[in-house]
Enzyme design. Structure first.
Site, PDB file in Angstrom:
ATOM      1  N   LYS A  42       0.748  -1.030   0.095  1.00  0.00           N
ATOM      2  CA  LYS A  42       0.058  -0.023  -0.050  1.00  0.00           C
ATOM      3  C   LYS A  42       0.814   1.195  -0.085  1.00  0.00           C
ATOM      4  CE  LYS A  42      -3.117  -2.497   3.217  1.00  0.00           C
ATOM      5  NZ  LYS A  42      -3.497  -2.400   4.494  1.00  0.00           N
ATOM      6  N   GLY A  43       1.907   1.129   0.373  1.00  0.00           N
ATOM      7  CA  GLY A  43       2.839   2.168   0.694  1.00  0.00           C
ATOM      8  C   GLY A  43       3.047   3.320  -0.483  1.00  0.00           C
ATOM      9  N   GLU A  98       7.642   2.339  -5.932  1.00  0.00           N
ATOM     10  CA  GLU A  98       7.855   1.745  -4.572  1.00  0.00           C
ATOM     11  C   GLU A  98       7.697   3.184  -3.719  1.00  0.00           C
ATOM     12  OE1 GLU A  98       7.196   0.129  -2.130  1.00  0.00           O
ATOM     13  OE2 GLU A  98       8.306  -1.831  -2.474  1.00  0.00           O
ATOM     14  N   ASP A 102      14.335  -0.612   0.771  1.00  0.00           N
ATOM     15  CA  ASP A 102      15.230  -0.933   2.089  1.00  0.00           C
ATOM     16  C   ASP A 102      16.056  -1.947   1.979  1.00  0.00           C
ATOM     17  OD1 ASP A 102      15.479  -0.812   5.053  1.00  0.00           O
ATOM     18  OD2 ASP A 102      13.912  -2.013   5.429  1.00  0.00           O
ATOM     19  N   LYS A 130      17.103   3.695   1.409  1.00  0.00           N
ATOM     20  CA  LYS A 130      17.723   3.629   2.635  1.00  0.00           C
ATOM     21  C   LYS A 130      18.950   2.483   2.466  1.00  0.00           C
ATOM     22  CE  LYS A 130      14.832   3.238   6.554  1.00  0.00           C
ATOM     23  NZ  LYS A 130      14.007   2.196   7.407  1.00  0.00           N
ATOM     24  N   PHE A 151      13.379   4.474  10.899  1.00  0.00           N
ATOM     25  CA  PHE A 151      11.960   3.915  10.453  1.00  0.00           C
ATOM     26  C   PHE A 151      11.169   5.205  10.084  1.00  0.00           C
ATOM     27  CE2 PHE A 151       8.018   1.992  10.295  1.00  0.00           C
ATOM     28  CZ  PHE A 151       8.260   0.797   9.511  1.00  0.00           C
TER      29      PHE A 151
END
Ligand code: IMP
Ligand code: MG
Length: 181
Positions: A42-43, A98, A102, A130, A151
């Site tokens: 969902k991000g 996206e 990460d 990241k 985070f």
């Protein structure tokens, strides 16, 4: 909700400026073709909706849902397709969108999965990167911002499904993770 935020990393203005730039670069790159934008749910939903409005091309939009994270802040390592594309991508220029790169495990898996369907090309776009935590051999073709190994939430990114609707990207106070109020 704002009381849970320790600091703002990226303001609405910074996000808007950078998303506009990436939209213009994608417009340039795909001039004369009709790419398919694939948002990873969902991000990516906030970034995706802002980004495609900065792209001046005839394009289509689709979504995939993958699960790689539980409700915590560390990866389970496993990637599972929860929702697949509704269109055939053979011969299409696919742009994967996206929220954050990460470990890279999710995007690496998705790229291979979609590559098997013989698209004309696959371009990876991530809002945040990241690099400190990368495990898979993958880098984005377009990346909005590099972020430190913290985070982050907001602008689509969640912690335990909350904070996606913050208009900025920020870091939560440590007590939010430990259950304190
Ligand atoms: P990767 O497979 O480790 O690259 O993880 C990618 C997914 O993990 C992202 O699409 C996010 O959903 C989630 N994720 C990784 N880091 C963060 C973060 O700092 N905040 C929120 N979600 C994150
Ligand atoms: Mg995600």
């Amino acid at each position: 909700m704002n009381n849970d935020i320790l600091k703002v990393l990226l303001t609405e203005e910074q996000l808007d400026k950078r998303v506009t730039e990436i939209g213009q670069q994608l417009t340039e790159k795909f001039k004369g073709s009709e790419p398919l934008f694939v948002g990873v749910l969902k991000g990516s939903f906030v970034f995706m909706s802002d980004l495609v409005r900065k792209v001046d091309l005839k394009c289509s939009v689709d979504f995939m849902a993958v699960s790689s994270y539980g409700n915590g802040t560390t990866s389970t390592g496993a990637v599972k397709i929860m929702k697949d594309l509704s269109e055939d991508i053979a011969g299409r220029h696919v742009v994967i969108v996206e929220d954050i790169l990460d470990s890279g495990i999710t995007l690496n898996y998705l790229r291979g999965y979609l590559q098997n369907r013989k698209p004309a090309s696959i371009t990876l776009v991530t809002l945040l990167d990241k690099p400190a935590r990368r495990k898979a051999d993958i880098h984005a073709d377009f990346s909005g911002f590099e972020v430190p190994d913290e985070f982050v939430v907001g602008y689509g990114l969640d912690y335990a499904e909350k904070y996606r609707n913050l208009p900025f990207v920020g870091v939560l106070k440590p007590e939010v993770y430990t259950g304190g109020e």
